[in-house]
Design an enzyme around this catalytic site. Structure first.
Site, PDB file in Angstrom:
ATOM      1  N   LYS A 135      28.965  37.243  58.443  1.00 21.98           N
ATOM      2  CA  LYS A 135      27.731  37.323  59.141  1.00 21.98           C
ATOM      3  C   LYS A 135      28.191  37.934  60.506  1.00 21.98           C
ATOM      4  O   LYS A 135      27.586  38.849  60.946  1.00 21.98           O
ATOM      5  CB  LYS A 135      26.957  36.205  59.319  1.00 21.98           C
ATOM      6  CG  LYS A 135      26.512  35.805  57.926  1.00 21.98           C
ATOM      7  CD  LYS A 135      25.969  34.341  57.902  1.00 21.98           C
ATOM      8  CE  LYS A 135      25.265  33.855  56.647  1.00 21.98           C
ATOM      9  NZ  LYS A 135      25.127  32.287  56.394  1.00 21.98           N
TER      10      LYS A 135
ATOM     11  N   GLU B 104      28.147  23.531  48.565  1.00 21.00           N
ATOM     12  CA  GLU B 104      28.714  23.992  47.081  1.00 21.00           C
ATOM     13  C   GLU B 104      29.832  22.837  46.693  1.00 21.00           C
ATOM     14  O   GLU B 104      30.207  22.088  47.523  1.00 21.00           O
ATOM     15  CB  GLU B 104      29.452  25.049  47.174  1.00 21.00           C
ATOM     16  CG  GLU B 104      28.655  26.351  47.891  1.00 21.00           C
ATOM     17  CD  GLU B 104      27.582  26.895  46.752  1.00 21.00           C
ATOM     18  OE1 GLU B 104      27.732  26.844  45.647  1.00 21.00           O
ATOM     19  OE2 GLU B 104      26.675  27.712  47.366  1.00 21.00           O
TER      20      GLU B 104
ATOM     21  N   GLY C  48      18.495  29.138  51.395  1.00 22.25           N
ATOM     22  CA  GLY C  48      17.535  28.661  50.369  1.00 22.25           C
ATOM     23  C   GLY C  48      16.865  29.667  49.887  1.00 22.25           C
ATOM     24  O   GLY C  48      16.757  30.861  50.276  1.00 22.25           O
TER      25      GLY C  48
ATOM     26  N   VAL D 207      22.080  38.093  56.732  1.00 20.19           N
ATOM     27  CA  VAL D 207      22.403  37.284  58.039  1.00 20.19           C
ATOM     28  C   VAL D 207      21.181  36.227  58.195  1.00 20.19           C
ATOM     29  O   VAL D 207      20.149  36.582  58.508  1.00 20.19           O
ATOM     30  CB  VAL D 207      22.608  38.164  59.222  1.00 20.19           C
ATOM     31  CG1 VAL D 207      23.210  37.292  60.520  1.00 20.19           C
ATOM     32  CG2 VAL D 207      23.556  39.280  58.847  1.00 20.19           C
TER      33      VAL D 207
ATOM     34  N   ILE E 189      15.534  34.310  59.055  1.00 19.10           N
ATOM     35  CA  ILE E 189      15.519  34.600  60.464  1.00 19.10           C
ATOM     36  C   ILE E 189      15.648  35.877  60.715  1.00 19.10           C
ATOM     37  O   ILE E 189      16.572  36.425  60.404  1.00 19.10           O
ATOM     38  CB  ILE E 189      16.513  33.820  61.203  1.00 19.10           C
ATOM     39  CG1 ILE E 189      16.737  32.136  60.854  1.00 19.10           C
ATOM     40  CG2 ILE E 189      16.366  33.847  62.761  1.00 19.10           C
ATOM     41  CD1 ILE E 189      17.435  31.565  61.704  1.00 19.10           C
TER      42      ILE E 189
ATOM     43  N   VAL F 243      17.511  33.091  44.490  1.00 20.57           N
ATOM     44  CA  VAL F 243      16.858  34.203  45.282  1.00 20.57           C
ATOM     45  C   VAL F 243      16.148  35.117  44.260  1.00 20.57           C
ATOM     46  O   VAL F 243      14.782  35.251  44.404  1.00 20.57           O
ATOM     47  CB  VAL F 243      17.718  34.711  46.200  1.00 20.57           C
ATOM     48  CG1 VAL F 243      16.966  35.939  46.913  1.00 20.57           C
ATOM     49  CG2 VAL F 243      18.501  33.886  47.286  1.00 20.57           C
TER      50      VAL F 243
ATOM     51  N   LYS G  65      25.973  39.862  52.153  1.00 18.53           N
ATOM     52  CA  LYS G  65      26.736  39.831  53.363  1.00 18.53           C
ATOM     53  C   LYS G  65      28.081  40.183  53.029  1.00 18.53           C
ATOM     54  O   LYS G  65      28.678  40.840  54.032  1.00 18.53           O
ATOM     55  CB  LYS G  65      26.598  38.378  54.003  1.00 18.53           C
ATOM     56  CG  LYS G  65      27.488  37.289  53.611  1.00 18.53           C
ATOM     57  CD  LYS G  65      27.214  35.957  53.995  1.00 18.53           C
ATOM     58  CE  LYS G  65      25.971  35.419  53.659  1.00 18.53           C
ATOM     59  NZ  LYS G  65      25.926  34.887  52.217  1.00 18.53           N
TER      60      LYS G  65
END
Lengths: 463, 463
Positions: free
Chosen positions: A229, A214, A335, A156, A160, A40, A129
C-alpha cells in the site's frame, strides 16, 4: 442519465449492439465480468444485482454481470450469486466484457487476465494491491495503449477514498508527506496490546479468533501488506514509480509489551505506519538529497495526533500537503462490504466514462524521484536503556550519542529497585537525525560498558 | 502527458489554435480565466504561476492565465499577481477562456458570469457555496447543455476532499447519513468555550482577533454558511435536489456556557453539526416517511465519537454508508491556501478532460427524495431542569415526557445548594423521538408547576 453520450471512448455502451439486444427494456448496457468470487467478489455480485436500478440511474447504462470466473464452480457460494454465471474460463470471459472487475488477488493469473482484458478494450477495476505494487507501470502502460481505465481505489485502505483524493483532489497541490495506518490487523493487535497490556502473541491470537487476522498472519504482521500500500500511495502522491521492493519494511513481530508500555509512558501510542515523504529539494532538512523515502515500521505517535485515535481494525491516512495542510481520511480498511463499496464506486466511475466518453486519471510518473535508502530517512528515536547506577554514566551515554551526530532532546533517569539494585533506567528521546546515525548510536550503546542493556528502541513520528 | 488526446470534448486544448499560437514552446495550451482576486483568488493566481511546469505535466497541457477579473484594478494585490492580467470586463474575459475559475462568491454577478462562461463552452471551477446552494440545478443544467464540467470541491470544507468522495468514491454505495463539522469559525468558538469555559461573546471576540471570524460573524454563527454546505452535501449524497432554503437552521448564538458545561458533564462536546440523513424507506425508524432530513444545529457529540476530536478551526465530515460503513474526512475547512488547493485540484481534473475528452460527473438528482420538515427529524434531547426539591416532582416530570410520547433514557437528580435551597437539578436524556414531540415536551415542562426553569436543552447526535 448522469452523462450525455457525447464522448467517443472505445466500446461505448450505446455502441454495444450485442449487449444492447440483451436488455429487456433496451437502452445502453455495459457488460461486467467478475474475476474471483470470494468475500469481496460475492459482495460485488450481490450489490450489482440488488442495486441494479440505482446504479443504472447513476451510470446512465445498465450494468449487466455477464460472468464470474472461479476456480471451483462446484463450491457453495454466498446468497445472491447466480450459479449460472460461474465459469472456469476466465480467459474467454474477459474478452466479452466492457468492464472487468478483478478481485482474485496475487500476481498470476490476475496479471495475465487484467492485461488480456485491457487488450480486448475492457476497462479494469481491481482491488489487487500486490499486483499494482509489483507491476503497476506495466498495467498503466497497457491501459494507456488500449485507451481504457485502470481503477483501484479498493487496493488501498478498503472503503476509504484515498486513491482518488491523491490522484485527483490533491493533483493541484504538492504532497509533502503521508502517514498511514493502512493495515487493520496490525492496528488491532497494537491497540489490544496498548489497552489490555497483552503481549504480541496473545493479541495476534485474539485478532485471529475475531477474524481480524489470517491463520497465517505473516503478510500483515511482517508488514508486506502495508508495504504494498505504501508503494501505491507514494507512486500517486509523488508522481514517481515506487515498487513494493523499494519500500523499507519492518513488521510488528519485534514489538514487545515493554515497547508499548514505553510508548504509553511517553504519552504516545505505537502504530505500524506506512510513511511516504519527499526528501531534500528544500523540503527536507538541509543537505538531504532530493527524492522520496518510503517505509513501513512501528513508530510512536503522540496521543494528540489524529492518527493516535485510530482504534481497533480501523485505518486512516494522514496527508500533509503544501497548500491543503493536514488532511486525514479515516474508515474501515478491509472487509467484504467496505471493499466492495470501493470497487463499486470505481465501477460506476469507469462505466460513466464508457457512456460519456473519455477516461479518468492514468499514471502520472513524470517526477521520477529516486527512492532514498532507509539510512538517509530523517527520523527520531526513543531509546530505553538499563545502565549502571553510578556517577558519570549519563555523561558516558550522552557522549555515545554525540559521537554519532545524534543530539539528545530529553533524557529521564530512574533508579531500578528490586533485583536490579545498582541499576537505573534511562529513557532518551533524540532530535531529528538520519536513521543510519541513530541506528549506529544504538549499536554503540549496546556495546558501551556503561550500559547493561537496551530494552526498547522506537522511532517517533507525527511530532 | 497524463492523457492521450483521444477524446472529442469541445474546446479541446490541442484544437485551440489561438491559444496554441500564444505559447513560446508550443504544445497544447488551456486558457484559464480567474474571476475574483481576494485571498483565494490571488493564491490560485500565484500557484498557477509557481507550479506551471508541474501542473502542465499533470494535465498534459500548459495552463495559461489569460485574465483576472476584479472590481478595483488599482487596488494593491498580493505578490505573484501579474497586474497586466487584471481587467474589470469580466463579461468579455469569460468568452476567451477554456476554463473559468470563479472565486467572487455571492449570487450576482457570479451566477451570470458562470452561466455566460459555460454558454461560451468554458468549463467552470467554483468555490461558491452560496450560489450552488441557491441555484445549483440551473448551473448543472447549463453545464449539461454546454457539455462542460462544473466542479466545486472548494465550496464545501475547503481543502478536504468531500465532494469528490461523495460524487465518485461512494457512488456505488448507499449513503445513509452525513454528520459534518463544516464551519471552522463556530467550531473554534465552541472549542474555546469547552476548553476555557469562556462565554459565547468572549469566544467570538477571540475568534475575530485571531482572524477566524469576520467582523460581522452572522453568516457563521447563525449557521448560514453551514446550511449552504449541508444543502450541497445532501444533494450529492442522496441524488436529490436540496436548496439552502430547505435546510432547517439553528446557529450557535443561543449556546450558553451552561450548555457547554452540561455537555461536558455528560461526557460529550458541543458541535455545530450539518446533518444530512435518509429517513424512512426501511432505513429510519418504523413508519418514518421516506425522504431526507437536512439540518444545521448545535448538538452534543460523545467524546468517543471521531467528530468530538475535531478541534479549533478544523473541519470534518463523518459519513455512514451501507457498504463502506463509517468514514471520516478531516482537515482545514477554510483559508486561502487550503481553498486554493481544492480549486487547483478541480482545475487539473477539468483541464484533463479538455485534453483527453469526456467530462466528469455531472448532477445526479434521479432519486428526487422529499425534504422532510424538522418536526419529523428523529433525534434525542438532553434537558437540564431546575425543579422544586419535593416528593413527586420526578413523577410529575416523567409524566410530561410520557404525555408527549418521549421516553426517558436516563435521569439524574442533584439538590441545588446555596440560594437555591429547596430546588434540585434534573438532567434528563431521552431515547430517540421525533423532534416535534421533544420540543413539545420541553414547552410543557417549562409550563409545569413542578419546574422552576429549563436551563439547557440540547440535541444529541452520534450515539
Amino acid at each position: 442519465m448522469d452523462e450525455p453520450a457525447t464522448g467517443t471512448g472505445r466500446g461505448r455502451a450505446s455502441g454495444d449492439a450485442t449487449a444492447g439486444d440483451a436488455t429487456a427494456g433496451g437502452g445502453p448496457v455495459l457488460r461486467v465480468a467478475l474475476l474471483g468470487c470470494g468475500v469481496v467478489g460475492s459482495e460485488v455480485a450481490r450489490q450489482l444485482q440488488e442495486q441494479q436500478d440505482e446504479l443504472a440511474a447513476r451510470v446512465g447504462a445498465r450494468l449487466e454481470l455477464v460472468g464470474i470466473a472461479v476456480r471451483r464452480p462446484g463450491r457453495t457460494r454466498a446468497a445472491g450469486v447466480d450459479p449460472s454465471l460461474l465459469t472456469t474460463d476466465a480467459d474467454e470471459l474477459v474478452t466479452r466484457a466492457d468492464l472487468v472487475v478483478e478481485v482474485i488477488g496475487g500476481i498470476e493469473p490476475a496479471r495475465g487476465l487484467v492485461l488480456r482484458a485491457m487488450e480486448h478494450g475492457a476497462s479494469v477495476v481491481t482491488a489487487n494491491k500486490a499486483l499494482l505494487a509489483e507491476d503497476g507501470p506495466r498495467l498503466y502502460a497497457a491501459a494507456d495503449a488500449a485507451g481504457v481505465d485502470l481503477y483501484f481505489e479498493a487496493a488501498v485502505a478498503g472503503a476509504i477514498p484515498i486513491v482518488r483524493p491523491l490522484r485527483d483532489s490533491l493533483v493541484g497541490d504538492r504532497v509533502e508527506r503521508v502517514l498511514g495506518v493502512v493495515n487493520g490487523t496490525t492496528n488491532f493487535v497494537l491497540d489490544q496490546m496498548d489497552t489490555t497490556g497483552a503481549d504480541l502473541g496473545d493479541a495476534v491470537q485474539e485478532a485471529q479468533s475475531l477474524g481480524y487476522a489470517e491463520a497465517d498472519p505473516t503478510a500483515d504482521v511482517e508488514g508486506f501488506d502495508a508495504a504494498a500500500k505504501a508503494a501505491i500511495i507514494a507512486s500517486l502522491a509523488f508522481h514517481t514509480r515506487v515498487r513494493a521492493a523499494d519500500v523499507h519494511r519492518e513488521g510488528i513481530t519485534a514489538v514487545t509489551a515493554a515497547d508499548v508500555a514505553a510508548a504509553r509512558e511517553a504519552g504516545a501510542v505505537l502504530k505500524l505506519l506506512a510513511i511516504c515523504e519527499r526528501t531534500g529539494g528544500g523540503d527536507g532538512p538541509d543537505g538531504a538529497p532530493e527524492g522520496v523515502s518510503v517505509r513501513v515500521h512501528p513508530a510512536m505517535v503522540p496521543r494528540e495526533h489524529p492518527l493516535a485515535g485510530v482504534r481497533g481494525a480501523y485505518n486512516a491516512v494522514f496527508v500533509e500537503a503544501r497548500g491543503a495542510g493536514s488532511l486525514m481520511f479515516y474508515g474501515q480498511g478491509a472487509g467484504g462490504a467496505p471493499t466492495a463499496s470501493a470497487v463499486l464506486g470505481d465501477v460506476v466511475a469507469v462505466a460513466r466514462h464508457r457512456v460519456g466518453g473519455g477516461r479518468g486519471s492514468s499514471e502520472s510518473a513524470y517526477a521520477d524521484l529516486p527512492v532514498r535508502p532507509m539510512g538517509e530517512a530523517v527520523t527520531r528515536y526513543h531509546v530505553r536503556l538499563e545502565v549502571h547506577d553510578r556517577p558519570g554514566v549519563l555523561a558516558q551515554v550522552a557522549q555515545v550519542f554525540a559521537d554519532h551526530g545524534a543530539s539528545v532532546e530529553t533524557v529521564r533517569q530512574t533508579p531500578l529497585g528490586g533485583d536490579a539494585q545498582g541499576a537505573a533506567a534511562l529513557v532518551v528521546a533524540t532530535h531529528e537525525a538520519p536513521d543510519a546515525a541513530l541506528a549506529a548510536t544504538v549499536e554503540a550503546l549496546a556495546a558501551s560498558s556503561a550500559v547493561l542493556g537496551v530494552t526498547s528502541v522506537l522511532r517517533v513520528e507525527g511530532v
